[in-house]
Design a protein around this motif. Structure first.
Motif, PDB file in Angstrom:
ATOM      1  N   TYR A  98       6.103  -6.439 -17.245  1.00  0.00           N
ATOM      2  CA  TYR A  98       7.265  -5.960 -16.487  1.00  0.00           C
ATOM      3  C   TYR A  98       6.788  -5.273 -15.219  1.00  0.00           C
ATOM      4  CZ  TYR A  98      11.767  -3.516 -15.670  1.00  0.00           C
ATOM      5  OH  TYR A  98      12.943  -3.035 -15.138  1.00  0.00           O
ATOM      6  N   VAL A  99       7.075  -5.896 -14.074  1.00  0.00           N
ATOM      7  CA  VAL A  99       6.749  -5.337 -12.760  1.00  0.00           C
ATOM      8  C   VAL A  99       8.042  -4.768 -12.197  1.00  0.00           C
ATOM      9  CG1 VAL A  99       5.849  -5.828 -10.453  1.00  0.00           C
ATOM     10  CG2 VAL A  99       4.971  -7.098 -12.439  1.00  0.00           C
ATOM     11  N   THR A 100       8.118  -3.448 -12.039  1.00  0.00           N
ATOM     12  CA  THR A 100       9.419  -2.867 -11.703  1.00  0.00           C
ATOM     13  C   THR A 100       9.367  -1.853 -10.571  1.00  0.00           C
ATOM     14  OG1 THR A 100      11.336  -1.692 -12.580  1.00  0.00           O
ATOM     15  CG2 THR A 100       9.186  -1.110 -13.524  1.00  0.00           C
ATOM     16  N   SER A 101      10.384  -1.918  -9.735  1.00  0.00           N
ATOM     17  CA  SER A 101      10.590  -0.933  -8.678  1.00  0.00           C
ATOM     18  C   SER A 101      11.621   0.101  -9.085  1.00  0.00           C
ATOM     19  CB  SER A 101      11.055  -1.645  -7.401  1.00  0.00           C
ATOM     20  OG  SER A 101      12.267  -2.358  -7.640  1.00  0.00           O
ATOM     21  N   ASN A 102      12.206  -0.051 -10.276  1.00  0.00           N
ATOM     22  CA  ASN A 102      13.271   0.828 -10.730  1.00  0.00           C
ATOM     23  C   ASN A 102      12.744   1.787 -11.805  1.00  0.00           C
ATOM     24  OD1 ASN A 102      15.652   1.899 -12.066  1.00  0.00           O
ATOM     25  ND2 ASN A 102      16.816   0.280 -11.081  1.00  0.00           N
ATOM     26  N   PRO A 103      12.917   3.106 -11.641  1.00  0.00           N
ATOM     27  CA  PRO A 103      12.375   4.069 -12.606  1.00  0.00           C
ATOM     28  C   PRO A 103      13.155   4.191 -13.913  1.00  0.00           C
ATOM     29  CG  PRO A 103      12.732   5.063 -10.416  1.00  0.00           C
ATOM     30  CD  PRO A 103      13.463   3.766 -10.447  1.00  0.00           C
ATOM     31  N   GLN A 104      14.189   3.401 -14.113  1.00  0.00           N
ATOM     32  CA  GLN A 104      15.067   3.654 -15.256  1.00  0.00           C
ATOM     33  C   GLN A 104      14.404   3.405 -16.610  1.00  0.00           C
ATOM     34  OE1 GLN A 104      17.610   5.323 -15.302  1.00  0.00           O
ATOM     35  NE2 GLN A 104      19.071   4.899 -13.679  1.00  0.00           N
ATOM     36  N   TRP A 123       7.191   1.825  -8.397  1.00  0.00           N
ATOM     37  CA  TRP A 123       7.876   2.976  -7.821  1.00  0.00           C
ATOM     38  C   TRP A 123       7.111   4.281  -7.959  1.00  0.00           C
ATOM     39  CZ3 TRP A 123       8.584   6.948 -11.193  1.00  0.00           C
ATOM     40  CH2 TRP A 123       8.476   6.633 -12.546  1.00  0.00           C
ATOM     41  N   SER A 124       6.116   4.329  -8.835  1.00  0.00           N
ATOM     42  CA  SER A 124       5.600   5.615  -9.283  1.00  0.00           C
ATOM     43  C   SER A 124       4.606   6.268  -8.341  1.00  0.00           C
ATOM     44  CB  SER A 124       4.943   5.465 -10.668  1.00  0.00           C
ATOM     45  OG  SER A 124       3.769   4.681 -10.580  1.00  0.00           O
ATOM     46  N   ASP A 125       3.984   5.507  -7.455  1.00  0.00           N
ATOM     47  CA  ASP A 125       2.917   6.099  -6.640  1.00  0.00           C
ATOM     48  C   ASP A 125       3.038   5.602  -5.202  1.00  0.00           C
ATOM     49  OD1 ASP A 125       0.693   7.482  -5.905  1.00  0.00           O
ATOM     50  OD2 ASP A 125      -0.737   6.304  -7.060  1.00  0.00           O
ATOM     51  N   THR A 126       2.044   4.863  -4.764  1.00  0.00           N
ATOM     52  CA  THR A 126       2.001   4.435  -3.361  1.00  0.00           C
ATOM     53  C   THR A 126       3.055   3.382  -3.032  1.00  0.00           C
ATOM     54  OG1 THR A 126       0.305   2.806  -3.912  1.00  0.00           O
ATOM     55  CG2 THR A 126      -0.451   4.966  -3.156  1.00  0.00           C
ATOM     56  N   GLY A 127       3.698   2.807  -4.049  1.00  0.00           N
ATOM     57  CA  GLY A 127       4.722   1.801  -3.781  1.00  0.00           C
ATOM     58  C   GLY A 127       6.007   2.363  -3.227  1.00  0.00           C
ATOM     59  N   TRP A 128       6.203   3.676  -3.331  1.00  0.00           N
ATOM     60  CA  TRP A 128       7.446   4.290  -2.872  1.00  0.00           C
ATOM     61  C   TRP A 128       7.427   4.457  -1.358  1.00  0.00           C
ATOM     62  CZ3 TRP A 128      11.860   4.875  -5.313  1.00  0.00           C
ATOM     63  CH2 TRP A 128      12.852   5.691  -4.760  1.00  0.00           C
ATOM     64  N   ASP A 129       8.504   4.037  -0.700  1.00  0.00           N
ATOM     65  CA  ASP A 129       8.611   4.170   0.753  1.00  0.00           C
ATOM     66  C   ASP A 129       9.427   5.422   1.087  1.00  0.00           C
ATOM     67  OD1 ASP A 129      10.114   3.571   3.477  1.00  0.00           O
ATOM     68  OD2 ASP A 129       8.305   2.322   3.439  1.00  0.00           O
ATOM     69  N   GLU A 130       8.776   6.430   1.629  1.00  0.00           N
ATOM     70  CA  GLU A 130       9.438   7.702   1.927  1.00  0.00           C
ATOM     71  C   GLU A 130      10.448   7.566   3.055  1.00  0.00           C
ATOM     72  OE1 GLU A 130       9.239  10.270   0.164  1.00  0.00           O
ATOM     73  OE2 GLU A 130       7.433   9.942  -1.048  1.00  0.00           O
ATOM     74  N   ARG A 131      10.251   6.616   3.938  1.00  0.00           N
ATOM     75  CA  ARG A 131      11.167   6.463   5.076  1.00  0.00           C
ATOM     76  C   ARG A 131      12.562   6.070   4.620  1.00  0.00           C
ATOM     77  NH1 ARG A 131      10.364   2.030   9.972  1.00  0.00           N
ATOM     78  NH2 ARG A 131      12.328   2.465  11.062  1.00  0.00           N
ATOM     79  N   TYR A 132      12.642   5.167   3.651  1.00  0.00           N
ATOM     80  CA  TYR A 132      13.946   4.683   3.184  1.00  0.00           C
ATOM     81  C   TYR A 132      14.343   5.223   1.812  1.00  0.00           C
ATOM     82  CZ  TYR A 132      13.749   1.414   7.065  1.00  0.00           C
ATOM     83  OH  TYR A 132      13.682   0.865   8.331  1.00  0.00           O
ATOM     84  N   GLY A 133      13.418   5.835   1.109  1.00  0.00           N
ATOM     85  CA  GLY A 133      13.750   6.348  -0.210  1.00  0.00           C
ATOM     86  C   GLY A 133      13.959   5.257  -1.228  1.00  0.00           C
TER      87      GLY A 133
END
Length: 308
Positions: A98-104, A123-133
């Motif tokens: 499971y490759v996921t961008s959703n923290p649910q 989503w958990s580390d460097t994959g998160w984009d702070e500019r867009y959230g």
């Protein structure tokens, strides 16, 4: 069944009260925990399942120009948590990554009893984009390609965040509150629209939502061109854009749990046969969910528009 704060909100807001009445209707007075008419995605035939979070069938049909056979399915949920509970809970999925961008899944790890071969939390580390959230489409595609190389004999579920809110545009200001922690969890776009607290017309909202879908399609096409085996492109649920719910005809926005309107549970099912099928084998999971600070999880869910 309901917390004190939820009861107070329902009493103070006629629209939320109507939403609860509709939810009780769709869930048969809470006798069913999810949409039992929906498809069991793991019982279907695929090597890779690409999930576009909150993607309506009608929007996908109109905007997506991906090669394949487009069908529709009924989802088991009108929100990601419902979808995960209905499809993952109580299952041993040792043949699945499971490759996921959703923290649910992480947020609900104590409720959703499942065992996967591996979970890659983009989503958990460097994959998160702070500019867009949020997590951007190309980041998920990169992670999916890496996973395919690392786990060549597994089924892969690739969960993109788009077209789900937040909107990936710099041209608006009304939807950027998610980038700041104001302490107001009810301040996301969908709740503000539901409460008539946002002076933005439905056409503008739909335009930005469609742009979010357009933003993810090139990344999906890249995966279709890169990954082997049979791929299905679908969604966990849809999204209401001001249509009237039923049986109480209140205008709905977003994707509240337990409302099984056509806009929320009719999802795309694009079948791409691909070339040689992948040889799938099951094996014990290689690692547990990574440890992420609860504050980080809560903040990222807030930025994605989730409010309990």
């Amino acid at each position: 069944m309901y917390s004190i704060s939820q009861l107070k909100r329902g009493i103070s807001s006629p629209t939320l009260f109507c939403r609860e009445l509709n939810r009780l209707y769709h869930r048969r007075l809470n006798r069913r925990p999810y949409n039992t008419r929906g498809v069991d995605v793991f019982a279907e035939d695929w090597d890779t399942l690409i999930i576009l979070d909150a993607c309506r069938y009608d929007m996908f049909e109109r905007l997506a120009e991906l090669e394949g056979r487009l069908e529709s399915r009924i989802s088991r949920g009108s929100a990601t948590v419902e979808f995960l509970l209905a499809n993952f809970d109580g299952r041993e999925l040792l043949e699945t990554v499971y490759v996921t961008s959703n923290p649910q899944l992480y947020r609900n790890r104590h409720r959703i009893d499942t065992e996967l071969h591996a979970i890659i939390e983009v989503w958990s580390d460097t994959g998160w984009d702070e500019r867009y959230g949020t997590v951007l489409p190309e980041t998920v595609a990169d992670a999916a390609i890496d996973a395919a190389e690392s786990y060549p004999n597994k089924r892969h579920v690739v969960h993109f965040m788009q077209p789900h809110y937040p909107f990936l545009t710099d041209e608006t200001t009304f939807d950027k509150g998610h980038l700041e922690d104001t302490g107001n969890e009810e301040g996301n776009v969908w709740n503000r629209l539901m409460e008539s607290d946002l002076d933005v017309d439905a056409e503008t909202i739909q335009t930005h939502y469609e742009d979010n879908l357009r933003s993810v399609l090139p990344a999906v096409e890249r995966l279709l061109d890169t990954l082997d085996g049979k791929t299905v492109v679908t969604s966990d649920h849809g999204n209401m854009l001001g249509e009237r719910a039923r049986p109480v005809p209140v205008r709905e926005w977003g994707h509240p749990r337990g409302l099984y309107t056509p806009e929320l549970v009719t999802v795309p099912w694009l079948v791409v046969e691909g070339k040689a099928r992948r040889e799938i084998t099951a094996a014990e999971g290689e690692r547990e969910l990574s440890e992420v600070e609860e504050q980080t999880v809560n903040e990222r869910l807030r930025q994605l528009g989730y409010a309990e």
